[in-house]
Design an enzyme around this catalytic site. Structure first.
Site, PDB file in Angstrom:
ATOM      1  N   CYS A   1       0.823  -1.208   0.000  1.00  0.00           N
ATOM      2  CA  CYS A   1       0.000   0.000   0.000  1.00  0.00           C
ATOM      3  C   CYS A   1       0.862   1.266   0.000  1.00  0.00           C
ATOM      4  O   CYS A   1       1.974   1.281   0.529  1.00  0.00           O
ATOM      5  CB  CYS A   1      -0.917   0.002   1.221  1.00  0.00           C
ATOM      6  SG  CYS A   1      -2.270   1.187   1.080  1.00  0.00           S
TER       7      CYS A   1
ATOM      8  N   ASP B   1      -6.027  -2.873  11.434  1.00  0.00           N
ATOM      9  CA  ASP B   1      -4.844  -2.021  11.501  1.00  0.00           C
ATOM     10  C   ASP B   1      -4.690  -1.517  12.935  1.00  0.00           C
ATOM     11  O   ASP B   1      -5.582  -1.677  13.769  1.00  0.00           O
ATOM     12  CB  ASP B   1      -5.003  -0.839  10.528  1.00  0.00           C
ATOM     13  CG  ASP B   1      -3.675  -0.195  10.137  1.00  0.00           C
ATOM     14  OD1 ASP B   1      -2.642  -0.516  10.763  1.00  0.00           O
ATOM     15  OD2 ASP B   1      -3.668   0.626   9.213  1.00  0.00           O
TER      16      ASP B   1
END
Length: 202
Positions: A8, A129
């Site tokens: 990412c 996360d």
């Protein structure tokens, strides 16, 4: 079936070429992020992805019209919502874009894992996360949460582990959580927002 990898925060050609083995390529369309990329740049970089790679657009509490426009313009395959999007918004974004939705859950303790059960039915994947109270940015902090919280976690859908993953800890993280997909961002950078091709390949 092997573990799938998402890289990412890709922002340049060198990084995207280094990530040729990744299953997912993530573009961050959040202006406050050091990994922000605009739609024109993301579209250009998309030319360097391989056919099997899925392009993921990360948005944070973004206007639905903006999400729809960028999705169409760049040719995204997945939408990742990394803000405080409610179920109604998730459903509307999914309806408007007709794309699978990844919804992030910021984790500090077991209660945050339980939260995922409330929204799992509205999205296609959950991404766990690290919740970082000292960081105003959602995600990309380079800090891991206690993976033990996820031991025994079970879902009928694929899910993603993120948060401080790097070459040194990723195998341990996978063994501990049994995550089917891992998402690496800051762990493959040479400095904030700048990817390192060697770390990506490794």
């Amino acid at each position: 079936m092997g573990i799938k990898i998402k890289i990412c925060g890709i922002r340049n050609k060198e990084a995207i070429l280094a990530a040729y083995n990744a299953d997912f390529i993530g573009f961050v369309f959040y202006q406050k992020s050091p990994r922000f990329i605009n739609a024109i740049e993301a579209k250009e970089l998309s030319n360097f992805t391989i056919h099997s790679q899925k392009k993921v657009g990360l948005f944070v509490n973004a206007d639905i019209n903006l999400i729809e426009h960028i999705t169409e313009f760049v040719g995204l395959d997945y939408i990742q919502l990394h803000g405080e999007e409610k179920p109604e918004e998730i459903k509307e974004i999914k309806k408007r874009t007709n794309l699978p939705i990844i919804k992030s859950i910021l984790v500090n303790d077991i209660k945050d894992i339980k939260k995922s059960e409330e929204i799992e039915c509205f999205c296609d994947m959950i991404l766990f996360d690290t919740k970082n109270s000292n960081n105003s940015l959602p995600g990309g902090s380079g800090i891991s949460f206690d993976w033990g919280i996820l031991e025994g976690y079970n879902s009928s859908k694929d899910w993603i582990l993120a948060g401080g993953l790097n070459v040194d800890n990723i195998i341990k993280a996978i063994e501990k959580t049994k995550a089917p997909i891992v998402d690496v961002s800051s762990g493959v950078e040479k400095k904030l927002g700048i990817k390192c091709e060697k770390k990506i390949k490794k």
